[in-house]
Scaffold this active site. Structure first.
Site, PDB file in Angstrom:
ATOM      1  N   THR A  51       0.821  -1.207   0.000  1.00  0.00           N
ATOM      2  CA  THR A  51       0.000   0.000   0.000  1.00  0.00           C
ATOM      3  C   THR A  51       0.857   1.260   0.000  1.00  0.00           C
ATOM      4  OG1 THR A  51      -1.743  -1.162   1.197  1.00  0.00           O
ATOM      5  CG2 THR A  51      -1.843   1.235   1.204  1.00  0.00           C
ATOM      6  N   TYR A 114     -11.676  -3.758  -4.816  1.00  0.00           N
ATOM      7  CA  TYR A 114     -12.736  -3.326  -5.734  1.00  0.00           C
ATOM      8  C   TYR A 114     -13.674  -4.451  -6.144  1.00  0.00           C
ATOM      9  CZ  TYR A 114     -15.321  -1.096  -9.507  1.00  0.00           C
ATOM     10  OH  TYR A 114     -16.322  -0.606 -10.288  1.00  0.00           O
ATOM     11  N   TYR A 140      -2.526 -10.457   2.982  1.00  0.00           N
ATOM     12  CA  TYR A 140      -2.664  -9.058   3.391  1.00  0.00           C
ATOM     13  C   TYR A 140      -4.151  -8.718   3.428  1.00  0.00           C
ATOM     14  CZ  TYR A 140      -1.813  -3.942   3.198  1.00  0.00           C
ATOM     15  OH  TYR A 140      -1.781  -2.583   3.439  1.00  0.00           O
ATOM     16  N   ARG A 145      -9.475  -0.829   2.602  1.00  0.00           N
ATOM     17  CA  ARG A 145      -9.070  -0.534   1.226  1.00  0.00           C
ATOM     18  C   ARG A 145      -9.747  -1.464   0.225  1.00  0.00           C
ATOM     19  NH1 ARG A 145      -4.725   3.380  -0.370  1.00  0.00           N
ATOM     20  NH2 ARG A 145      -3.655   3.885   1.565  1.00  0.00           N
ATOM     21  N   LYS A 169      -0.744 -10.184   7.227  1.00  0.00           N
ATOM     22  CA  LYS A 169      -0.702  -8.791   7.675  1.00  0.00           C
ATOM     23  C   LYS A 169      -2.152  -8.360   7.856  1.00  0.00           C
ATOM     24  CE  LYS A 169       0.431  -4.035   6.401  1.00  0.00           C
ATOM     25  NZ  LYS A 169       1.016  -3.109   5.381  1.00  0.00           N
ATOM     26  N   ILE A 211       4.103  -4.446   9.885  1.00  0.00           N
ATOM     27  CA  ILE A 211       4.466  -3.913   8.571  1.00  0.00           C
ATOM     28  C   ILE A 211       3.794  -2.543   8.533  1.00  0.00           C
ATOM     29  CG2 ILE A 211       4.492  -4.315   6.079  1.00  0.00           C
ATOM     30  CD1 ILE A 211       4.082  -7.302   6.668  1.00  0.00           C
TER      31      ILE A 211
END
Length: 299
Positions: A51, A114, A140, A145, A169, A211
């Site tokens: 990211t 998305y 992740y 997001r 993560k 992270i």
């Protein structure tokens, strides 16, 4: 082999930003300098094209060049964990295989953003990617997001069925969810925090590290917090957790990595340039970032 690599994957894995030149090109020279600074500051690992690295603004070829540059610069001194996921399954497969071929220690694969796949589709996506390579895979999960959360049982099924899915993560503010992931997947599962204010709490429940985007700006302090924890100095680790809070707060008053890049610009580390549709923070926020950095002695 997997057991040996898992033992290396802990502490502060710095998710290094992607610097750009004033003409908008990827600045590999400055990226190498940032990575070298991270290593000198004590970061325990390097991640790129996550990211903080603006992967959706990079072409596939640029992501490959950034990954190659990171692996070459690190030169086996610490683990390198490129982020290889995208919203496109075939691109994710391609980048993951490229990372393995170029010598990455492990890969980090984001929940596709998305598309909002259901849990069965997410299981198929991650299993197919994990089955295509031999190196460790770190999932992740960042629902803020991606608009979809990888549920506890889905993560558990993947861990059961894919020996090389070794960790996750979790950029998930639901700390109950995080506890349940650890309980379902076992104490040897590598859980990394992607939420800055949960980096210390993650360690207390058996997490492997963080992270954290803040490591771009304060690599020594973030690494020291982890070192203190692993050395048994819990009071020092907790002190650093709270000392970093004002910096964490200001770096997330706009979308990551905009404030981070502004801060690194003020520290004369990079030209603070983002690719559209993102841009640097407002003048008002920059006026908050500068005194915060001054308070830490960073400028």
């Amino acid at each position: 082999m997997l057991t040996e690599i898992k033992q290396q994957l802990k502490g502060s894995i710095a998710p290094v930003i992607t610097p750009f030149t004033k003409t908008g090109d990827v600045d590999l020279e400055k990226m190498s300098a940032l990575i070298q600074w991270q290593l000198e500051s004590g970061s325990h690992g390097i991640s790129v094209t996550g990211t903080s690295g603006e992967p959706s603004s990079l072409t596939t070829e640029e992501r490959i060049r950034v990954m190659e540059n990171a692996i070459r610069t690190v030169n086996s001194r610490v683990p390198v964990i490129p982020a290889t996921g995208s919203t496109n399954h075939q691109e994710t497969m391609y980048l993951t295989k490229c990372a393995q071929d170029m010598g990455a220690t492990a890969v980090m694969v984001i929940v596709p953003y998305y598309n909002r796949p259901n849990q069965h589709a997410l299981y198929k996506h991650f299993k197919t990617v994990a089955d295509s390579v031999d190196i460790p895979v770190i999932i992740y999960n960042i629902p803020g997001r991606t608009a979809v959360n990888l549920e506890v049982e889905t993560i558990g099924r993947l861990v059961d069925d894919c020996p090389n899915i070794v960790g996750a993560k979790e950029s998930n503010k639901d700390f109950e969810h995080i506890n349940r992931v650890m309980h379902r997947c076992g104490q040897d599962f590598l859980l990394f925090s992607g939420i800055e204010l949960l980096c210390y709490p993650m360690l207390t429940i058996g997490g492997a590290g963080s992270i954290s985007a803040t490591a771009n700006v304060a690599p020594a302090q973030v690494a020291e917090m982890h070192n203190a924890w692993f050395e048994g100095d819990r009071d020092r680790a907790l002190q650093l957790h709270y000392e970093l809070m004002p910096l964490n707060d200001v770096l997330f008053k706009d979308t990551n990595p905009a404030p981070v890049k502004a801060a690194l610009g003020m520290m004369n580390k990079i030209d603070p340039i983002l690719r559209m549709p993102m841009d640097i923070p407002s003048e008002e926020l920059q006026k908050e970032i500068r005194p915060t950095l001054e308070g830490y002695g960073m400028i």
